[in-house]
Enzyme design. Sequence first.
Site, PDB file in Angstrom:
ATOM      1  N   ARG A  25      -2.836   8.235  10.471  1.00 49.71           N
ATOM      2  CA  ARG A  25      -3.769   9.373  10.442  1.00 49.71           C
ATOM      3  C   ARG A  25      -3.565  10.256  11.672  1.00 49.71           C
ATOM      4  NH1 ARG A  25      -7.528   5.592   7.667  1.00 49.71           N
ATOM      5  NH2 ARG A  25      -8.048   4.635   9.657  1.00 49.71           N
ATOM      6  N   ASP A  31      -2.021   8.736  -0.447  1.00 49.49           N
ATOM      7  CA  ASP A  31      -2.279   7.370   0.049  1.00 49.49           C
ATOM      8  C   ASP A  31      -2.961   6.557  -1.054  1.00 49.49           C
ATOM      9  OD1 ASP A  31      -2.518   5.182   1.713  1.00 49.49           O
ATOM     10  OD2 ASP A  31      -4.364   5.888   2.661  1.00 49.49           O
ATOM     11  N   PHE A  67      -6.333  10.753  -2.694  1.00 49.50           N
ATOM     12  CA  PHE A  67      -6.828   9.386  -2.493  1.00 49.50           C
ATOM     13  C   PHE A  67      -7.517   9.322  -1.126  1.00 49.50           C
ATOM     14  CE2 PHE A  67      -2.814   9.227  -4.905  1.00 49.50           C
ATOM     15  CZ  PHE A  67      -3.233   8.648  -6.092  1.00 49.50           C
ATOM     16  N   CYS A  84       1.043   0.851  -0.292  1.00 41.41           N
ATOM     17  CA  CYS A  84       0.503  -0.383   0.289  1.00 41.41           C
ATOM     18  C   CYS A  84       0.760  -1.572  -0.641  1.00 41.41           C
ATOM     19  CB  CYS A  84      -0.976  -0.229   0.605  1.00 41.41           C
ATOM     20  SG  CYS A  84      -1.990   0.109  -0.834  1.00 41.41           S
ATOM     21  N   ASP A 102     -10.627  12.257  -4.626  1.00 36.37           N
ATOM     22  CA  ASP A 102     -10.743  10.820  -4.877  1.00 36.37           C
ATOM     23  C   ASP A 102     -11.484  10.610  -6.194  1.00 36.37           C
ATOM     24  OD1 ASP A 102     -10.391   8.218  -2.803  1.00 36.37           O
ATOM     25  OD2 ASP A 102     -11.741   7.864  -4.488  1.00 36.37           O
TER      26      ASP A 102
HETATM   27  N1  SAH Z   1      -6.517   7.443   2.721  1.00 35.78           N
HETATM   28  C1  SAH Z   1      -7.698   6.610   2.828  1.00 35.78           C
HETATM   29  C2  SAH Z   1      -7.576   5.326   2.055  1.00 35.78           C
HETATM   30  C3  SAH Z   1      -7.233   5.466   0.580  1.00 35.78           C
HETATM   31  S1  SAH Z   1      -7.597   4.071  -0.393  1.00 35.78           S
HETATM   32  C4  SAH Z   1      -8.024   6.393   4.300  1.00 35.78           C
HETATM   33  O1  SAH Z   1      -7.227   6.781   5.177  1.00 35.78           O
HETATM   34  O2  SAH Z   1      -9.073   5.833   4.593  1.00 35.78           O
HETATM   35  C5  SAH Z   1      -7.290   4.577  -2.014  1.00 35.78           C
HETATM   36  C6  SAH Z   1      -8.358   5.464  -2.648  1.00 35.78           C
HETATM   37  O3  SAH Z   1      -7.839   5.897  -3.899  1.00 35.78           O
HETATM   38  C7  SAH Z   1      -9.698   4.826  -2.955  1.00 35.78           C
HETATM   39  O4  SAH Z   1     -10.709   5.554  -2.322  1.00 35.78           O
HETATM   40  C8  SAH Z   1      -9.853   4.935  -4.489  1.00 35.78           C
HETATM   41  O5  SAH Z   1     -11.181   5.293  -4.874  1.00 35.78           O
HETATM   42  C9  SAH Z   1      -8.925   6.062  -4.818  1.00 35.78           C
HETATM   43  N2  SAH Z   1      -8.308   6.075  -6.160  1.00 35.78           N
HETATM   44  C10 SAH Z   1      -7.766   5.053  -6.847  1.00 35.78           C
HETATM   45  N3  SAH Z   1      -7.187   5.497  -7.977  1.00 35.78           N
HETATM   46  C11 SAH Z   1      -7.374   6.842  -8.014  1.00 35.78           C
HETATM   47  C12 SAH Z   1      -6.977   7.883  -8.912  1.00 35.78           C
HETATM   48  N4  SAH Z   1      -6.265   7.624 -10.014  1.00 35.78           N
HETATM   49  N5  SAH Z   1      -7.338   9.150  -8.615  1.00 35.78           N
HETATM   50  C13 SAH Z   1      -8.042   9.419  -7.492  1.00 35.78           C
HETATM   51  N6  SAH Z   1      -8.413   8.483  -6.599  1.00 35.78           N
HETATM   52  C14 SAH Z   1      -8.090   7.213  -6.854  1.00 35.78           C
END
Ligand code: SAH
Length: 399
Positions: free
Chosen positions: A213, A302, A229, A342, A251
């Site tokens: 980040r 992400d 995401f 991940c 998200d």
């Molecule tokens: N970048 C964030 C962590 C991301 S975790 C950070 O730095 O804190 C992954 C996220 O993707 C979760 O919040 C989940 O709700 C979301 N997610 C999962 N599948 C998704 C989709 N198809 N479309 C949008 N969001 C999604």
Amino acid sequence: MMEKVILNRGREYATVHRHPWIFSGAIREVTGSPAAGESVAVCDAKGTCLGYGSWSPASQIRVRMLSFSPDAAPDAAFIRRRVAEAVTRRKDILAGGETNACRLVNAESDGLPGVVADVYGGTAVVQLATAGAEFWKQEIAAALMESVPGCTGVWNRSDVDSRVREGLSPQTGLLAGAEPPELIEIHEGAIRYLVDVRKGHKTGFYLDQREARALVGAYAKGAEVLNCFSYTGGFGLAAQAAGARAVTHVDASADALALARRNAALTPNPAGTAVDFLVADVFKQLRRYRDERRSFDLIVLDPPKFADTKAGLMRATRGYKDINLLAMKLLRPGGILATFSCSGAVTPELFAKVCAEAAFDARRDFQVVARTRQAADHPVALAFPEGLYLKGLVLRALD
Ligand code: SAH
């Protein structure tokens, strides 16, 4: 008397080389019937003791090694010492003042298989994934109370799916000290986050992306940013604090975005960044932007884990290729794509290959300006390469 696990002839190689997992197929014989999580002595076929591990009767990974020394059988003091040593290794991260949240115990890579512990302000949160971790639960909680500076309570978030493979049911609740507040405010540099340790993802937050980040923030000044995401804001808040022109957080979870909105209000906004929150499926939203001919200067991808096992790998690589190809087409010339995976089953080499194929199909040239890994408080033991799960590429579009 401790029970003994005797390995098949020729199956001691991994254990001798300090790999912590012993699969059921490597085992010739077990004396008695050790209880789930109990410590067992591990011996080679000739009867030489190689060390000690925790017995997992329900799992294919039947033993997880705690000690590779015949002289050091694990007991309560041993476990407490391991926890305290792991905490001490992170003391500079917390003492530096940059942040008040980090991983404290990173499972196998800190010599405590199945044990994850994170700290958010004064609250430690544990995730116990194996029978051995569950067996030592009270010792782990007591050791955290003792060794973590300012720790007021230990919360249990052992509701991970992988416990099923260990024959364990999900468990959450208070393990020691005082109940945590409903939301805990943490900071990463200037960025502020509210963390819900009861219902948030993982133990409440994605601490593993802290370094990435900060890195992405360095490319954000004046940029129009698409944070896919986003969870509770993550990369987009870093971009806001760094003076982005606009940030759109996308998200699928309305709850995550509700917190992202609060976090954006708590985090400095020196350039008056326009901030937007979109509850949407990223796969669909990227296509919508493509059809609208939208473009961005900085895109972050992400996503959650697409593959848990080698079997799911094909589906996962298709998912990564799809979103990366779409994002690459939305980037302005000179734009930056910060893209992550991940999924432990996806190696850094395979991930780079998938991104290269996406670039080829997008008919654009990119250069790698940085490669990222999970943050340093999530280390990987050299003898346990399986501990590496998070990798990322920061790519610049050349045209
Ligand atoms: N970048 C964030 C962590 C991301 S975790 C950070 O730095 O804190 C992954 C996220 O993707 C979760 O919040 C989940 O709700 C979301 N997610 C999962 N599948 C998704 C989709 N198809 N479309 C949008 N969001 C999604």
